[in-house]
Design a protein around this motif. Structure first.
Motif, mmCIF file in Angstrom:
data_model
loop_
_atom_site.group_PDB
_atom_site.id
_atom_site.type_symbol
_atom_site.label_atom_id
_atom_site.label_comp_id
_atom_site.label_asym_id
_atom_site.label_seq_id
_atom_site.Cartn_x
_atom_site.Cartn_y
_atom_site.Cartn_z
ATOM 1 N N VAL A 81 -3.570 57.027 -35.712
ATOM 2 C CA VAL A 81 -2.119 56.910 -35.551
ATOM 3 C C VAL A 81 -1.662 55.606 -36.198
ATOM 4 C CG1 VAL A 81 -0.242 56.705 -33.871
ATOM 5 C CG2 VAL A 81 -2.166 58.254 -33.422
ATOM 6 N N MET A 82 -0.821 55.729 -37.229
ATOM 7 C CA MET A 82 -0.335 54.536 -37.925
ATOM 8 C C MET A 82 1.122 54.321 -37.551
ATOM 9 S SD MET A 82 -2.360 55.058 -41.382
ATOM 10 C CE MET A 82 -2.028 53.390 -41.643
ATOM 11 N N THR A 83 1.398 53.280 -36.769
ATOM 12 C CA THR A 83 2.753 53.062 -36.267
ATOM 13 C C THR A 83 3.579 52.281 -37.286
ATOM 14 O OG1 THR A 83 1.832 52.995 -34.060
ATOM 15 C CG2 THR A 83 4.084 52.175 -34.309
ATOM 16 N N ILE A 84 4.663 52.896 -37.750
ATOM 17 C CA ILE A 84 5.605 52.168 -38.597
ATOM 18 C C ILE A 84 7.015 52.402 -38.066
ATOM 19 C CG2 ILE A 84 4.247 51.932 -40.722
ATOM 20 C CD1 ILE A 84 5.443 54.383 -41.841
ATOM 21 N N SER A 85 7.892 51.408 -38.233
ATOM 22 C CA SER A 85 9.158 51.486 -37.511
ATOM 23 C C SER A 85 10.239 52.261 -38.260
ATOM 24 C CB SER A 85 9.648 50.087 -37.143
ATOM 25 O OG SER A 85 9.773 49.345 -38.315
ATOM 26 N N GLY A 86 10.083 52.483 -39.565
ATOM 27 C CA GLY A 86 11.110 53.237 -40.278
ATOM 28 C C GLY A 86 10.554 53.805 -41.569
ATOM 29 N N SER A 87 11.359 54.637 -42.243
ATOM 30 C CA SER A 87 10.960 55.253 -43.518
ATOM 31 C C SER A 87 9.579 55.895 -43.430
ATOM 32 C CB SER A 87 10.963 54.215 -44.651
ATOM 33 O OG SER A 87 12.201 53.579 -44.709
ATOM 34 N N VAL A 88 9.355 56.567 -42.336
ATOM 35 C CA VAL A 88 8.050 57.196 -42.086
ATOM 36 C C VAL A 88 7.719 58.243 -43.156
ATOM 37 C CG1 VAL A 88 6.851 58.705 -40.437
ATOM 38 C CG2 VAL A 88 8.178 56.770 -39.608
ATOM 39 N N GLU A 89 8.757 58.964 -43.609
ATOM 40 C CA GLU A 89 8.521 60.105 -44.527
ATOM 41 C C GLU A 89 7.940 59.692 -45.870
ATOM 42 O OE1 GLU A 89 11.405 59.445 -43.045
ATOM 43 O OE2 GLU A 89 12.114 61.224 -41.973
ATOM 44 N N ILE A 90 8.083 58.423 -46.216
ATOM 45 C CA ILE A 90 7.601 57.970 -47.529
ATOM 46 C C ILE A 90 6.107 57.628 -47.478
ATOM 47 C CG2 ILE A 90 8.104 55.483 -47.269
ATOM 48 C CD1 ILE A 90 9.394 57.191 -50.273
ATOM 49 N N ALA A 91 5.558 57.493 -46.275
ATOM 50 C CA ALA A 91 4.183 56.993 -46.114
ATOM 51 C C ALA A 91 3.129 57.792 -46.902
ATOM 52 C CB ALA A 91 3.818 56.918 -44.631
ATOM 53 N N PRO A 92 3.181 59.142 -46.914
ATOM 54 C CA PRO A 92 2.153 59.862 -47.686
ATOM 55 C C PRO A 92 2.229 59.558 -49.190
ATOM 56 C CG PRO A 92 3.159 61.332 -46.092
ATOM 57 C CD PRO A 92 3.987 60.075 -46.087
ATOM 58 N N GLN A 93 3.463 59.470 -49.727
ATOM 59 C CA GLN A 93 3.604 59.171 -51.165
ATOM 60 C C GLN A 93 3.059 57.796 -51.517
ATOM 61 O OE1 GLN A 93 7.729 60.097 -52.692
ATOM 62 N NE2 GLN A 93 7.833 60.967 -50.642
ATOM 63 N N LEU A 94 3.147 56.874 -50.561
ATOM 64 C CA LEU A 94 2.658 55.514 -50.808
ATOM 65 C C LEU A 94 1.152 55.380 -50.571
ATOM 66 C CD1 LEU A 94 5.481 53.400 -49.075
ATOM 67 C CD2 LEU A 94 5.263 54.015 -51.493
ATOM 68 N N GLY A 95 0.560 56.472 -50.087
ATOM 69 C CA GLY A 95 -0.871 56.427 -49.810
ATOM 70 C C GLY A 95 -1.203 55.739 -48.491
ATOM 71 N N MET A 96 -0.161 55.484 -47.680
ATOM 72 C CA MET A 96 -0.382 54.810 -46.389
ATOM 73 C C MET A 96 -0.881 55.760 -45.322
ATOM 74 S SD MET A 96 3.125 52.684 -46.061
ATOM 75 C CE MET A 96 2.914 52.369 -44.329
ATOM 76 N N ALA A 97 -0.561 57.041 -45.476
ATOM 77 C CA ALA A 97 -0.920 58.031 -44.451
ATOM 78 C C ALA A 97 -1.100 59.385 -45.124
ATOM 79 C CB ALA A 97 0.185 58.109 -43.399
ATOM 80 N N ASP A 98 -1.746 60.309 -44.423
ATOM 81 C CA ASP A 98 -1.924 61.658 -44.971
ATOM 82 C C ASP A 98 -0.746 62.554 -44.610
ATOM 83 O OD1 ASP A 98 -4.676 61.184 -45.937
ATOM 84 O OD2 ASP A 98 -5.094 60.925 -43.792
ATOM 85 N N VAL A 99 -0.260 62.396 -43.367
ATOM 86 C CA VAL A 99 0.814 63.260 -42.861
ATOM 87 C C VAL A 99 1.724 62.391 -41.990
ATOM 88 C CG1 VAL A 99 -0.708 65.275 -42.895
ATOM 89 C CG2 VAL A 99 -0.473 63.974 -40.787
ATOM 90 N N VAL A 100 2.849 62.966 -41.525
ATOM 91 C CA VAL A 100 3.773 62.170 -40.702
ATOM 92 C C VAL A 100 4.160 62.923 -39.434
ATOM 93 C CG1 VAL A 100 4.739 61.108 -42.801
ATOM 94 C CG2 VAL A 100 5.968 62.988 -41.694
ATOM 95 N N CYS A 101 4.640 62.146 -38.478
ATOM 96 C CA CYS A 101 5.209 62.690 -37.245
ATOM 97 C C CYS A 101 6.532 61.967 -37.062
ATOM 98 C CB CYS A 101 4.254 62.405 -36.087
ATOM 99 S SG CYS A 101 4.922 62.820 -34.483
ATOM 100 N N ASP A 102 7.660 62.682 -37.275
ATOM 101 C CA ASP A 102 8.951 61.986 -37.251
ATOM 102 C C ASP A 102 10.045 62.907 -36.730
ATOM 103 O OD1 ASP A 102 10.663 59.854 -37.568
ATOM 104 O OD2 ASP A 102 10.972 60.150 -39.717
ATOM 105 N N LEU A 103 11.212 62.308 -36.493
ATOM 106 C CA LEU A 103 12.365 63.078 -36.042
ATOM 107 C C LEU A 103 12.975 63.827 -37.220
ATOM 108 C CD1 LEU A 103 14.172 60.399 -33.839
ATOM 109 C CD2 LEU A 103 12.706 62.284 -33.069
ATOM 110 N N VAL A 104 13.445 65.037 -36.952
ATOM 111 C CA VAL A 104 14.245 65.760 -37.947
ATOM 112 C C VAL A 104 15.504 66.266 -37.271
ATOM 113 C CG1 VAL A 104 12.356 66.603 -39.398
ATOM 114 C CG2 VAL A 104 13.130 68.011 -37.534
ATOM 115 N N SER A 105 16.586 66.310 -38.046
ATOM 116 C CA SER A 105 17.753 67.060 -37.567
ATOM 117 C C SER A 105 18.074 68.147 -38.572
ATOM 118 C CB SER A 105 18.928 66.159 -37.222
ATOM 119 O OG SER A 105 19.124 65.170 -38.180
ATOM 120 N N THR A 106 18.502 67.797 -39.782
ATOM 121 C CA THR A 106 18.784 68.856 -40.771
ATOM 122 C C THR A 106 17.516 69.308 -41.502
ATOM 123 O OG1 THR A 106 19.154 67.284 -42.552
ATOM 124 C CG2 THR A 106 21.076 67.901 -41.225
ATOM 125 N N GLY A 107 16.513 68.444 -41.594
ATOM 126 C CA GLY A 107 15.295 68.770 -42.352
ATOM 127 C C GLY A 107 15.373 68.285 -43.800
#
Ligand code: PRT
Ligand code: ZN
Length: 227
Positions: free
Chosen positions: A148-174
């Motif tokens: 579990v990699m805790t980051i406070s914002g811009s979670v969705e960019i983490a896979p593109q940056l190579g920081m994480a494989d997948v994300v767990c974040d809030l969605v409303s519109t998608g």
């Protein structure tokens, strides 16, 4: 009437919950005094004060009785709850009403090309999130070990940056997931704004103010449901 007999409500200072929270209180007939203090405001026509804070602080302020009521997302309330699961005897809070705004969902999202065949697909992956306690709870239930990699914002960019494989974040519109080449694969929780109430006991003045507020809010929420 002294400060201790005035009902104190915590709402978000700025962000997605702020204007809907203020609008709801205004529809309940609360008139905020013109004030230069952006953190604290008196209600002119009822013995109520409003405290403007970060949403993350609202559950603990209400739990400890520093504020009597608060308006916060269920996601933040649950995250705070799970962050304390091994701890103290301080009373929890009561959820008085679901308010119907700031609806969102906490989801797991994978890059388009990565396949998901149930929670076991998470084994050994690095998951970026701002909700580590809710995510760990999900992983524990699924009996899966992941980082579990805790980051406070811009979670969705983490896979593109190579920081994480997948994300767990809030969605409303998608939309944000899509823009970042991510697809939703599982849902952890659904959330909306709720009114929470301390379990610390009140004197008669606060009880009376709460009864007035609750009555007005109930009829507003009922009208919203029926229209
Ligand atoms: O400063 P403070 O700590 O008070 O605010 P914050 O930055 O932590 O929270 P804020 O204002 O962004 O959100 C407050 C609350 O709004 C959240 O805790 C949720 O209960 C609720 N909410 C509803 C959302 C969303 N919808 C939402 N879409 N919170 C965040 N998002 C973000 C999400 O993280 C993602 O980055 O929006 C993006 C996705 O949106 P879509 O529409 O593209 O899916
Ligand atoms: Zn926050």
């Amino acid at each position: 009437m002294n400060a201790l007999s005035r009902l104190r409500i915590a709402i978000q200072k700025s962000g997605r919950l702020n204007s809907d929270s203020l609008e709801l209180l205004s529809r309940c007939g609360l008139k905020l005094a013109a004030s230069s203090n952006s953190l604290f405001n008196r209600v002119e026509n009822l013995p109520i004060d409003i405290l403007f804070v970060r949403d993350d602080d609202i559950p603990s302020l209400v739990r400890q009785g520093i504020c009597d009521l608060g308006i916060v997302g269920e996601n933040v309330l649950l995250e705070e709850f799970f962050s304390r699961e091994t701890q103290d005897v301080t009373p929890e809070v009561d959820t008085v009403a679901q308010l119907g705004f700031s609806r969102c969902r906490l989801v797991l999202a994978f890059p388009f090309a990565k396949s998901f065949q149930g929670p076991a697909s998470l084994q050994g992956l690095r998951i970026a999130t701002s909700y580590p306690y809710l995510l760990r709870q999900y992983l524990r239930r699924a009996e899966v070990e992941a980082e579990v990699m805790t980051i406070s914002g811009s979670v969705e960019i983490a896979p593109q940056l190579g920081m994480a494989d997948v994300v767990c974040d809030l969605v409303s519109t998608g939309r944000t997931l899509k823009e970042n080449n991510l697809k939703e694969v599982d849902e952890l929780i659904q959330s909306q704004a709720v009114l929470i109430k301390t379990k610390v006991s009140w004197g008669p003045e606060k009880l009376e103010s709460f009864a007035v507020l609750q009555g007005r809010m109930a009829s507003i929420l009922e009208t919203a449901i029926n229209t």
